[in-house]
Motif scaffolding. Structure first.
Motif, mmCIF file in Angstrom:
data_model
loop_
_atom_site.group_PDB
_atom_site.id
_atom_site.type_symbol
_atom_site.label_atom_id
_atom_site.label_comp_id
_atom_site.label_asym_id
_atom_site.label_seq_id
_atom_site.Cartn_x
_atom_site.Cartn_y
_atom_site.Cartn_z
ATOM 1 N N VAL A 747 20.861 1.184 25.017
ATOM 2 C CA VAL A 747 22.075 1.811 25.555
ATOM 3 C C VAL A 747 23.102 0.746 25.933
ATOM 4 O O VAL A 747 24.312 0.909 25.721
ATOM 5 N N LYS A 748 22.625 -0.363 26.493
ATOM 6 C CA LYS A 748 23.541 -1.448 26.880
ATOM 7 C C LYS A 748 24.233 -2.030 25.647
ATOM 8 O O LYS A 748 25.437 -2.339 25.693
ATOM 9 N N GLU A 749 23.486 -2.186 24.538
ATOM 10 C CA GLU A 749 24.099 -2.693 23.301
ATOM 11 C C GLU A 749 25.111 -1.692 22.749
ATOM 12 O O GLU A 749 26.138 -2.075 22.188
ATOM 13 N N CYS A 750 24.806 -0.397 22.918
ATOM 14 C CA CYS A 750 25.780 0.626 22.490
ATOM 15 C C CYS A 750 27.087 0.474 23.271
ATOM 16 O O CYS A 750 28.181 0.598 22.711
ATOM 17 N N ILE A 751 26.985 0.205 24.567
ATOM 18 C CA ILE A 751 28.187 0.017 25.395
ATOM 19 C C ILE A 751 28.945 -1.226 24.939
ATOM 20 O O ILE A 751 30.175 -1.229 24.852
ATOM 21 N N ARG A 752 28.195 -2.281 24.614
ATOM 22 C CA ARG A 752 28.843 -3.547 24.260
ATOM 23 C C ARG A 752 29.517 -3.493 22.895
ATOM 24 O O ARG A 752 30.604 -4.052 22.715
ATOM 25 N N CYS A 753 28.859 -2.818 21.942
ATOM 26 C CA CYS A 753 29.317 -2.926 20.542
ATOM 27 C C CYS A 753 30.004 -1.675 20.005
ATOM 28 O O CYS A 753 30.830 -1.773 19.106
ATOM 29 N N CYS A 754 29.616 -0.517 20.491
ATOM 30 C CA CYS A 754 30.231 0.717 19.969
ATOM 31 C C CYS A 754 30.256 1.758 21.087
ATOM 32 O O CYS A 754 29.650 2.826 20.980
ATOM 33 N N GLN A 755 30.965 1.425 22.178
ATOM 34 C CA GLN A 755 30.869 2.215 23.401
ATOM 35 C C GLN A 755 31.420 3.620 23.263
ATOM 36 O O GLN A 755 30.952 4.537 23.948
ATOM 37 N N GLN A 756 32.382 3.836 22.396
ATOM 38 C CA GLN A 756 32.966 5.176 22.297
ATOM 39 C C GLN A 756 31.928 6.192 21.816
ATOM 40 O O GLN A 756 32.009 7.370 22.159
ATOM 41 N N ILE A 757 30.977 5.731 21.000
ATOM 42 C CA ILE A 757 29.909 6.637 20.550
ATOM 43 C C ILE A 757 29.159 7.181 21.759
ATOM 44 O O ILE A 757 28.794 8.358 21.808
ATOM 45 N N LEU A 758 28.978 6.328 22.755
ATOM 46 C CA LEU A 758 28.246 6.738 23.954
ATOM 47 C C LEU A 758 29.134 7.507 24.928
ATOM 48 O O LEU A 758 28.797 8.610 25.368
ATOM 49 N N PHE A 759 30.314 6.950 25.245
ATOM 50 C CA PHE A 759 31.147 7.539 26.299
ATOM 51 C C PHE A 759 31.767 8.873 25.890
ATOM 52 O O PHE A 759 32.073 9.699 26.742
ATOM 53 N N ASP A 760 31.975 9.069 24.597
ATOM 54 C CA ASP A 760 32.590 10.317 24.143
ATOM 55 C C ASP A 760 31.561 11.413 23.866
ATOM 56 O O ASP A 760 31.919 12.512 23.465
ATOM 57 N N SER A 761 30.308 11.110 24.062
ATOM 58 C CA SER A 761 29.264 12.085 23.723
ATOM 59 C C SER A 761 28.978 13.004 24.910
ATOM 60 O O SER A 761 29.134 12.597 26.073
ATOM 61 N N PRO A 762 28.533 14.209 24.664
ATOM 62 C CA PRO A 762 28.273 15.181 25.743
ATOM 63 C C PRO A 762 26.968 14.913 26.492
ATOM 64 O O PRO A 762 26.692 15.575 27.493
ATOM 65 N N TYR A 763 26.155 13.967 26.016
ATOM 66 C CA TYR A 763 24.844 13.753 26.656
ATOM 67 C C TYR A 763 24.815 12.474 27.486
ATOM 68 O O TYR A 763 23.753 11.972 27.829
ATOM 69 N N LEU A 764 25.970 11.937 27.833
ATOM 70 C CA LEU A 764 26.010 10.715 28.643
ATOM 71 C C LEU A 764 25.314 10.919 29.994
ATOM 72 O O LEU A 764 24.525 10.082 30.433
ATOM 73 N N GLN A 765 25.617 12.061 30.637
ATOM 74 C CA GLN A 765 25.015 12.306 31.959
ATOM 75 C C GLN A 765 23.491 12.390 31.862
ATOM 76 O O GLN A 765 22.767 11.891 32.728
ATOM 77 N N LYS A 766 22.985 12.993 30.797
ATOM 78 C CA LYS A 766 21.531 13.121 30.623
ATOM 79 C C LYS A 766 20.877 11.752 30.451
ATOM 80 O O LYS A 766 19.787 11.486 30.978
ATOM 81 N N ILE A 767 21.565 10.854 29.747
ATOM 82 C CA ILE A 767 21.041 9.483 29.557
ATOM 83 C C ILE A 767 20.955 8.777 30.903
ATOM 84 O O ILE A 767 19.933 8.161 31.236
ATOM 85 N N ILE A 768 22.030 8.868 31.683
ATOM 86 C CA ILE A 768 22.036 8.206 32.996
ATOM 87 C C ILE A 768 20.972 8.827 33.903
ATOM 88 O O ILE A 768 20.286 8.117 34.656
ATOM 89 N N ASP A 769 20.801 10.137 33.826
ATOM 90 C CA ASP A 769 19.801 10.823 34.659
ATOM 91 C C ASP A 769 18.391 10.298 34.390
ATOM 92 O O ASP A 769 17.629 10.036 35.317
ATOM 93 N N VAL A 770 18.060 10.139 33.114
ATOM 94 C CA VAL A 770 16.690 9.705 32.799
ATOM 95 C C VAL A 770 16.488 8.235 33.169
ATOM 96 O O VAL A 770 15.393 7.840 33.609
ATOM 97 N N ILE A 771 17.521 7.426 33.034
ATOM 98 C CA ILE A 771 17.411 6.016 33.440
ATOM 99 C C ILE A 771 17.234 5.919 34.960
ATOM 100 O O ILE A 771 16.418 5.149 35.461
#
Length: 919
Positions: A747-771
């Motif tokens: 997930v950290k590499e996604c933020i560094r290299c292609c963050q819009q894929i992560l931030f624009d997705s509807p499941y961002l909150q679910k990812i943070i919840d599980v972490i």
């Protein structure tokens, strides 16, 4: 809550096979032992008529354990009354221990206690000795160090009385009293008693040793040697280099003991004698330096190491190692070299896989010697050998300093002679001599033109292939693994040694050792003979499928590629190209549906080893780059065919290594190939529960390269959701901190290299919840540290204008402060950096303070006054607002560390109020 009847019921439940019931009973008893009712219930149990001995013991034990928690002197009269009862010995020992705790814990009892014990011993000797013993034990364990030191000083002033007690007890003609007395003296030596200041006691102990040795009572003489050994360990003069700084009385005693141990030596003396003699001489060697005893001591230790028992000889090793440090072996080392070679002989020449792996062997007596000691001093051949390496090296370095290196080699050579190839003892002796040489190879500076060394090498190379000699070959292969790094031999000898390796390369047990030895000899820069290298490549082509195991394949390839590349640098490319062609040819065979698992592993190791070595050592050369690219392209088709077939979990580890190195070598330049490999990795990641961490790591590394390769971003965009979904489901099912650590990296590499894929997705909150769930519920330092880094990266990249921003802040800050009590203090400073990142996003400090306060009230502050929790929350924000860019506030770090159950310091709330007012 507590009663005698309930205690008995709970105690009986301890034996219940239902663990829930027995654990509950155990908890009841532990709580009782910590309560004020412990003494009352223990007394009630002991005062019951006809109570079972088992309950008498547990009641006495309960009193002792309660006294260790709280030293209550009021129970002393009852304990003294218990001394008059007929309690079982184990219960009486607990009573004695309890009385000792009271004595140690109450300073007013120290002064006259020895006189009281003398009177008690006249009536009940064993009880008096036990209490005296326990005073030393409890004093040594006393938790108040200042009181412990005072107690030691008090009894040092009473050493004369202690000496009289010990002397009187040692004169009692009773073996049980003798054993109890020796234990008592040992405990006092460990606590405060300086036995070497007591001339009378020392003389009495030496006299008793002489008597017990004369009557062959080894068990009792060894107890006395062990007692003196404790005196050495706890002496304030041990390892003292200057004799003049040793008290004159102590020095007189030490000389008395030294003369005694030299005088009484005979070959039948025990391990106890040898152990004490070595310890004494090592710790008090200052009294021997340049004195009349020096030669006698060396002769003594030479005699002990020559003892028929290997376990007795072993005791001298500390002495010989120390003599090397003092440069005192002089010429004496060569005197014991033959003895050491004899002692290192193996018991058997039977070569087994277990033996090669160094597993313990059965052992009873030494060779052809009718001498045996009890099994309690067992020492295996492998243990003896492992420690004897230092002794061989000590002997060699001593000989080297005295210009006697050749004498060392000559002794080794003399032991190699095998006049009868069927003589087991000659073969064993020869192997042991080679082991002595093998022990010094790694650190000794041995010249290859030494004629004695060449004779030893010739002996090894001339041995015919025969199972009788396998044990010698095993040691010689280990020796050559190190030897060849020390020698610069001429080509003829190197060729002979290499051919010697080929002789055993296919041996079912010796083959792996031959592979290692071959790889090591290839490090020699002078090994560039075209004939030899060509022969090595041919051997590989002819016998590849016959290699013993995958590790041997890797070792052999590692060696041969060094040789081929060495020729390549000289402009001779044939051997390297031949090796690459062979690797390509072999890997093409995996397209055959009948290929076995072993064949795949071997072919995979062949290719992986070549690619890894070349990529690490030679990929800057254009021709090498071209060879690597061609090989990667060529093996890609058969690799896909393998992966499209029936998956086998046993292949995944090898396939992972291959895909990883292909991606490295190709540098992600071949778009189609990389996409294929990522898709394969993704599929295996989903299907293999064992290897999922590796494959996700590989995908993470690829995401890290997406900044320079847009097609990886496109692939990640297409598969990102499924990867997140699978990781979340896997975590919810298995709660695996290792997977979570790698997932957070992803997930950290996604933020560094292609963050819009992560931030624009509807499941961002679910990812943070599980972490956050993992952070709260799993205890893993590595995972926590990785999540901290992730949180920091996240807040540095988040857009505070987005609707997801506030919910993420609330979730992460709540997580941090809900788990604040469990966070490792080594990484707690990361919280400060995360909070600073949040404040830099223009978050209202008052809102952040309130969030921290509400969270701390549920975690750290649930049993504290709200105003104190509020102070801590306000102080955290105050410290943060005063922190400069990039500066970590030490006081804030200390405050966060103290929000832990086992914090080092109490929180200073008055100081926090001052900090807040300065805001």
């Amino acid at each position: 809550m507590f009663s005698t009847e309930e205690f008995i019921r709970q105690y009986q439940k301890l034996a219940n096979p239902d663990k829930t019931i027995s654990n509950q009973a155990n908890q009841y008893i532990l709580k009782l032992q910590q309560s004020n009712e412990a003494f009352t219930i223990a007394k009630e149990l002991l005062d019951q008529p006809n109570i079972q001995q088992e309950y008498q013991f547990i009641a006495c034990q309960m009193i002792y354990r309660r006294l260790k928690e709280e030293c209550n002197i009021s129970i002393q009269p009852y304990l003294l009354e218990l001394l008059t009862r007929h309690l079982p010995s184990v219960a009486m020992n607990q009573v004695c221990s309890s009385l000792a705790v009271i004595i140690v814990g109450n300073r007013q009892l120290w002064g006259g206690i020895l006189q009281e014990l003398i009177q008690l011993m006249k009536a009940k000797m064993t009880i008096g000795i036990e209490i005296l013993t326990q005073i030393a034990i409890q004093g040594k364990e006393w938790y108040k160090k200042s009181e412990q030191l005072r107690l030691q000083q008090e009894f040092i002033s009473q050493e004369n009385t202690l000496s009289e007690i010990f002397l009187s007890l040692l004169m009692v003609q009773d073996l049980s009293i003798f054993n109890q007395t020796v234990q008592c003296i040992e405990c006092w030596v460990q606590f405060s008693y300086n036995i070497f200041k007591d001339i009378k006691l020392t003389q009495q102990i030496l006299s008793l040793i002489h008597q017990t040795i004369s009557s062959n009572a080894t068990e009792y003489s060894d107890k006395l040697f062990a007692l003196l050994n404790e005196g050495v360990i706890f002496s304030q003069y041990n390892r003292q280099q200057n004799v003049n700084q040793i008290d004159s009385t102590v020095l007189q005693n030490l000389n008395l003991i030294l003369e005694f141990i030299i005088k009484i030596y005979n070959p039948q003396l025990s391990k106890g004698y040898a152990s004490f003699a070595t310890k004494f001489l090592c710790d008090f060697y200052a009294i021997i330096f340049n004195s009349k005893y020096e030669q006698a001591v060396f002769n003594l230790m030479g005699n002990i190491v020559s003892n028929p028992s290997r376990k007795i000889a072993f005791q001298t090793f500390e002495f010989w190692s120390q003599m090397r440090e003092y440069n005192k072996l002089q010429g004496f080392g060569l005197n014991i070299l033959q003895t050491m070679i004899d002692k290192c002989r193996m018991k058997t020449i039977k070569l087994t896989k277990e033996f090669l792996l160094g597993e313990p062997e059965e052992e009873d007596t030494d060779y052809n010697i009718n001498y045996y000691e009890g099994g309690q001093h067992f020492i295996s051949t492998s243990d003896f050998r492992e420690n004897s390496k230092d002794i061989f090296y000590s002997i060699y370095k001593s000989a080297e300093m005295n210009m006697q290196s050749d004498q060392y080699f000559q002794i080794v050579l003399n032991n190699l002679i095998i006049s009868n190839p069927d003589s087991q003892i000659q073969i064993i002796q020869s192997e042991s001599a080679l082991f002595s040489l093998c022990s010094i190879i790694d650190e000794a500076d041995i010249q290859g033109n030494n004629q004695l060394i060449l004779q030893i090498i010739h002996f090894i190379l001339s041995l015919p292939v025969h199972q009788n000699f396998d044990i010698i070959v095993k040691t010689s292969l280990q020796m050559f693994s190190e030897f060849t790094n020390q020698l610069q031999l001429h080509n003829e000898v190197l060729l002979q040694i290499t051919q010697y390796f080929f002789k055993y390369m296919l041996h079912p047990l010796l083959g792996p050792l031959a592979g290692v030895a071959f790889e090591q000899i290839c490090n020699l820069s002078c090994l560039n003979n075209v004939e030899l290298i060509s022969e090595s490549v041919k051997f590989l082509e002819l016998h590849f499928s016959e290699f013993i195991n995958q590790s041997q394949v890797s070792n052999y390839i590692e060696g041969i590629i060094k040789l081929c590349y060495r020729l390549f640098e000289q402009g001779k490319t044939e051997c390297l190209i031949q090796l690459f062609n062979f690797a390509n040819h072999q890997f093409q065979q995996v397209k055959n549906p009948q290929v076995t698992e072993k064949e795949f592993h071997y072919n995979n190791s062949l290719v992986v080893t070549i690619l890894q070595w070349m990529n690490l050592n030679a990929n800057q050369n254009d021709q090498i780059k071209q060879l690597l690219e061609l090989l990667c392209q060529s093996i890609f088709e058969p690799l896909l065919i393998v992966l499209q077939g029936q998956y086998s979990f046993s292949l995944y580890d090898d396939i992972y290594k291959l895909i990883r190195i292909i991606l490295k070598v190709s540098n992600y330049q071949n778009q189609q190939q990389v996409i294929h490999l990522l898709q394969i990795s993704y599929q295996i990641f989903h299907s293999d529960p064992i290897q999922k961490n590796n494959w996700l790591q590989l995908i993470t590394q690829a995401i890290g390269r997406s900044i320079n390769h847009q097609f990886i971003v496109q692939w990640a965009n297409a598969n990102d959701y499924q990867i997140h979904l699978f990781c979340i489901e896997s975590f919810n099912r298995w709660k695996d901190p290792d997977l979570m650590k790698v997932y957070v990296e992803y997930v950290k590499e996604c933020i560094r290299c292609c963050q819009q894929i992560l931030f624009d997705s509807p499941y961002l909150q679910k990812i943070i919840d599980v972490i956050c769930d993992a952070f709260l519920n799993l205890s893993s330092y590595e995972m926590q540290r990785e999540i901290f880094h992730f949180f920091k990266s996240l807040f540095q990249s988040l857009d505070n204008s987005k609707e997801y921003f506030n919910p993420l802040v609330i979730k992460i800050v709540t997580t941090l402060f809900m788990s604040i009590s469990d966070i490792n203090p080594a990484i707690v400073f990361q919280i400060i950096q995360i909070l600073l990142s949040i404040l830099q996003k223009q978050v209202n400090p008052n809102d952040l303070e309130e969030l921290i306060f509400q969270t701390l009230q549920k975690s750290w502050g649930k049993d504290k006054q709200p105003q104190k929790v509020k102070l801590v929350s306000q102080a955290i924000i105050s410290y943060l607002l005063k922190s400069k860019q990039g500066e970590i506030n030490r006081n804030l770090k200390l405050l966060l560390e103290n929000l832990r159950p086992m914090s080092e310091e109490e929180i200073n709330y008055m100081q926090l109020e001052i900090v807040i007012k300065q805001k």
